[in-house]
Scaffold this motif. Structure first.
Motif, PDB file in Angstrom:
ATOM      1  N   ALA A   1     -25.727 -10.803  -2.580  1.00  0.00           N
ATOM      2  CA  ALA A   1     -25.807  -9.421  -2.086  1.00  0.00           C
ATOM      3  C   ALA A   1     -26.649  -8.560  -3.028  1.00  0.00           C
ATOM      4  CB  ALA A   1     -24.406  -8.843  -1.933  1.00  0.00           C
ATOM      5  N   MET A   2     -26.468  -8.762  -4.336  1.00  0.00           N
ATOM      6  CA  MET A   2     -27.245  -7.998  -5.314  1.00  0.00           C
ATOM      7  C   MET A   2     -28.737  -8.326  -5.191  1.00  0.00           C
ATOM      8  SD  MET A   2     -25.215  -6.093  -7.023  1.00  0.00           S
ATOM      9  CE  MET A   2     -26.089  -5.616  -8.479  1.00  0.00           C
ATOM     10  N   GLU A   3     -29.031  -9.621  -5.068  1.00  0.00           N
ATOM     11  CA  GLU A   3     -30.438 -10.038  -4.964  1.00  0.00           C
ATOM     12  C   GLU A   3     -31.083  -9.497  -3.682  1.00  0.00           C
ATOM     13  OE1 GLU A   3     -30.002 -14.246  -7.416  1.00  0.00           O
ATOM     14  OE2 GLU A   3     -29.713 -14.190  -5.256  1.00  0.00           O
ATOM     15  N   GLU A   4     -30.297  -9.511  -2.604  1.00  0.00           N
ATOM     16  CA  GLU A   4     -30.831  -8.999  -1.331  1.00  0.00           C
ATOM     17  C   GLU A   4     -31.123  -7.510  -1.450  1.00  0.00           C
ATOM     18  OE1 GLU A   4     -30.708 -10.760   2.051  1.00  0.00           O
ATOM     19  OE2 GLU A   4     -30.860 -12.457   0.706  1.00  0.00           O
ATOM     20  N   GLY A   5     -30.226  -6.780  -2.111  1.00  0.00           N
ATOM     21  CA  GLY A   5     -30.405  -5.332  -2.274  1.00  0.00           C
ATOM     22  C   GLY A   5     -31.660  -5.041  -3.082  1.00  0.00           C
ATOM     23  N   GLU A   6     -31.823  -5.804  -4.152  1.00  0.00           N
ATOM     24  CA  GLU A   6     -32.997  -5.629  -5.022  1.00  0.00           C
ATOM     25  C   GLU A   6     -34.278  -5.930  -4.232  1.00  0.00           C
ATOM     26  OE1 GLU A   6     -34.553  -7.976  -8.870  1.00  0.00           O
ATOM     27  OE2 GLU A   6     -32.395  -7.778  -8.704  1.00  0.00           O
ATOM     28  N   GLY A   7     -34.236  -7.019  -3.441  1.00  0.00           N
ATOM     29  CA  GLY A   7     -35.400  -7.409  -2.637  1.00  0.00           C
ATOM     30  C   GLY A   7     -35.721  -6.370  -1.583  1.00  0.00           C
ATOM     31  N   PHE A   8     -34.670  -5.778  -0.992  1.00  0.00           N
ATOM     32  CA  PHE A   8     -34.873  -4.765   0.039  1.00  0.00           C
ATOM     33  C   PHE A   8     -35.578  -3.548  -0.548  1.00  0.00           C
ATOM     34  CE2 PHE A   8     -33.284  -0.936   2.206  1.00  0.00           C
ATOM     35  CZ  PHE A   8     -33.815  -1.156   3.461  1.00  0.00           C
ATOM     36  N   MET A   9     -35.111  -3.119  -1.723  1.00  0.00           N
ATOM     37  CA  MET A   9     -35.729  -1.957  -2.368  1.00  0.00           C
ATOM     38  C   MET A   9     -37.185  -2.255  -2.698  1.00  0.00           C
ATOM     39  SD  MET A   9     -33.525   0.303  -2.292  1.00  0.00           S
ATOM     40  CE  MET A   9     -34.027   1.632  -3.356  1.00  0.00           C
ATOM     41  N   ASN A  10     -37.434  -3.480  -3.142  1.00  0.00           N
ATOM     42  CA  ASN A  10     -38.808  -3.869  -3.484  1.00  0.00           C
ATOM     43  C   ASN A  10     -39.711  -3.825  -2.260  1.00  0.00           C
ATOM     44  OD1 ASN A  10     -40.990  -6.111  -3.931  1.00  0.00           O
ATOM     45  ND2 ASN A  10     -40.328  -5.388  -5.947  1.00  0.00           N
ATOM     46  N   ALA A  11     -39.172  -4.352  -1.135  1.00  0.00           N
ATOM     47  CA  ALA A  11     -39.966  -4.378   0.103  1.00  0.00           C
ATOM     48  C   ALA A  11     -40.246  -2.958   0.587  1.00  0.00           C
ATOM     49  CB  ALA A  11     -39.234  -5.168   1.171  1.00  0.00           C
ATOM     50  N   LEU A  12     -39.258  -2.082   0.386  1.00  0.00           N
ATOM     51  CA  LEU A  12     -39.379  -0.708   0.862  1.00  0.00           C
ATOM     52  C   LEU A  12     -40.509   0.021   0.137  1.00  0.00           C
ATOM     53  CD1 LEU A  12     -37.595   0.741   2.911  1.00  0.00           C
ATOM     54  CD2 LEU A  12     -36.318   1.719   1.003  1.00  0.00           C
ATOM     55  N   PHE A  13     -40.562  -0.186  -1.165  1.00  0.00           N
ATOM     56  CA  PHE A  13     -41.530   0.569  -1.949  1.00  0.00           C
ATOM     57  C   PHE A  13     -42.835  -0.172  -2.181  1.00  0.00           C
ATOM     58  CE2 PHE A  13     -37.451   2.553  -3.036  1.00  0.00           C
ATOM     59  CZ  PHE A  13     -37.749   3.824  -2.554  1.00  0.00           C
ATOM     60  N   ARG A  14     -42.823  -1.499  -1.999  1.00  0.00           N
ATOM     61  CA  ARG A  14     -44.063  -2.260  -2.177  1.00  0.00           C
ATOM     62  C   ARG A  14     -44.214  -3.244  -1.028  1.00  0.00           C
ATOM     63  NH1 ARG A  14     -44.067  -4.394  -8.257  1.00  0.00           N
ATOM     64  NH2 ARG A  14     -46.299  -4.527  -7.909  1.00  0.00           N
ATOM     65  N   PRO A  15     -44.516  -2.747   0.196  1.00  0.00           N
ATOM     66  CA  PRO A  15     -44.647  -3.651   1.334  1.00  0.00           C
ATOM     67  C   PRO A  15     -45.834  -4.594   1.126  1.00  0.00           C
ATOM     68  CG  PRO A  15     -45.388  -1.451   1.926  1.00  0.00           C
ATOM     69  CD  PRO A  15     -44.820  -1.354   0.558  1.00  0.00           C
ATOM     70  N   PRO A  16     -45.841  -5.788   1.800  1.00  0.00           N
ATOM     71  CA  PRO A  16     -46.938  -6.729   1.611  1.00  0.00           C
ATOM     72  C   PRO A  16     -48.280  -6.102   1.962  1.00  0.00           C
ATOM     73  CG  PRO A  16     -45.168  -7.773   2.793  1.00  0.00           C
ATOM     74  CD  PRO A  16     -44.822  -6.313   2.688  1.00  0.00           C
ATOM     75  N   LYS A  17     -49.318  -6.525   1.242  1.00  0.00           N
ATOM     76  CA  LYS A  17     -50.670  -6.077   1.585  1.00  0.00           C
ATOM     77  C   LYS A  17     -51.551  -7.316   1.701  1.00  0.00           C
ATOM     78  CE  LYS A  17     -51.852  -5.287  -3.253  1.00  0.00           C
ATOM     79  NZ  LYS A  17     -51.916  -4.324  -4.313  1.00  0.00           N
ATOM     80  N   VAL A  18     -52.750  -7.126   2.189  1.00  0.00           N
ATOM     81  CA  VAL A  18     -53.643  -8.261   2.402  1.00  0.00           C
ATOM     82  C   VAL A  18     -54.167  -8.770   1.062  1.00  0.00           C
ATOM     83  CG1 VAL A  18     -55.815  -8.965   3.472  1.00  0.00           C
ATOM     84  CG2 VAL A  18     -54.277  -7.392   4.657  1.00  0.00           C
ATOM     85  N   ALA A  19     -54.184 -10.127   0.884  1.00  0.00           N
ATOM     86  CA  ALA A  19     -54.660 -10.700  -0.368  1.00  0.00           C
ATOM     87  C   ALA A  19     -56.166 -10.520  -0.488  1.00  0.00           C
ATOM     88  CB  ALA A  19     -54.316 -12.181  -0.416  1.00  0.00           C
ATOM     89  N   ALA A  20     -56.642 -10.272  -1.711  1.00  0.00           N
ATOM     90  CA  ALA A  20     -58.068 -10.084  -1.939  1.00  0.00           C
ATOM     91  C   ALA A  20     -58.825 -11.400  -1.860  1.00  0.00           C
ATOM     92  CB  ALA A  20     -58.284  -9.445  -3.301  1.00  0.00           C
TER      93      ALA A  20
END
Ligand SMILES: CC(C)(COP(=O)(O)OP(=O)(O)OC[C@H]1O[C@@H](n2cnc3c(N)ncnc32)[C@H](O)[C@@H]1OP(=O)(O)O)[C@@H](O)C(=O)NCCC(=O)NCCS
Length: 189
Positions: free
Chosen positions: A169-188
């Protein structure tokens, strides 16, 4: 600049809305790694269809995300009868980041997810020459079996505990926050 590995990125769940980013990660694998991942040579179309099936199924998908780009992945596919006691796992780390601890960490996450869902058998399949995957599996206690030209790694996850559930649950929460603030972008590249 050489890659330092695991600490460069974060492991988190990949959602269906990110399927194209996960597909792009798989498409970036070199021919050798692609063959290792799928235990045989496969086309781009095969990968696209694989990703479509993946996100239309009950599979759990993890990504290791570096600067908003998925650079490694782990897939946990429930298989078999109604009790769903077994799942298959598969891993992919892009070349520049192999051998830096990412695959080992991803298997740890997949193992905890399998454990917390009450799965009693986790299977990984790789080519006989894939010593790296075999090493990663062995580090997590897998028994290796050579069968019909492939190697199968078997792990029996322990039963869940409040601590294993809390940790996920802790890892999922951390991952969710990460996704929220740093969504995937296209690789260079
Ligand atoms: C296989 C794979 C998932 C492993 O992930 P990884 O991040 O490269 O692996 P790690 O860095 O966590 O661990 C690699 C281990 O193998 C060891 N290793 C590397 N080359 C090796 C070799 N030729 N023989 C034996 N062990 C080897 C490393 O020393 C390390 O073990 P250690 O931590 O005890 O030192 C990754 O390399 C990959 O995606 N390969 C292409 C796709 C694939 O093969 N997928 C697996 C099939 S589903």
């Amino acid at each position: 600049m050489p890659h330092i590995g695991l600490k460069e990125g974060v492991i988190r769940r990949v959602s269906g809305t990110e399927r194209q980013d996960f597909r792009d990660h798989l498409l970036r694998l070199s021919p050798k790694s692609r063959r290792s991942r799928f235990t045989g040579s496969v086309s781009d179309l095969f990968i696209e269809q694989h990703v479509d099936r993946l996100f239309s199924s009950e599979a759990i998908v993890y990504g290791w995300v570096v600067d908003g780009v998925i650079r490694a992945g782990a897939e946990l596919h429930p298989v078999g009868g109604p009790l769903r006691a077994t799942a298959e796992a598969a891993f992919s780390v892009e070349e520049g980041w192999q051998d830096t601890g990412v695959g080992t960490a991803l298997l740890g996450r997949v193992l905890r997810a399998a454990r917390n869902r009450g799965l009693s058998r986790l299977i990984m399949t790789c080519l006989p020459e894939n010593a790296r995957m075999q090493r990663v599996a062995r580090k997590h206690g897998a028994r290796l079996q050579w069968q019909e030209g492939d190697v199968h790694g078997l792990i029996n996850p322990p039963v869940p505990t409040p601590i294993s559930l809390w940790r996920e649950a802790m890892e999922e929460g951390e991952g969710f926050m990460n996704a929220l603030f740093r969504p995937p972008k296209v690789a260079a590249e």
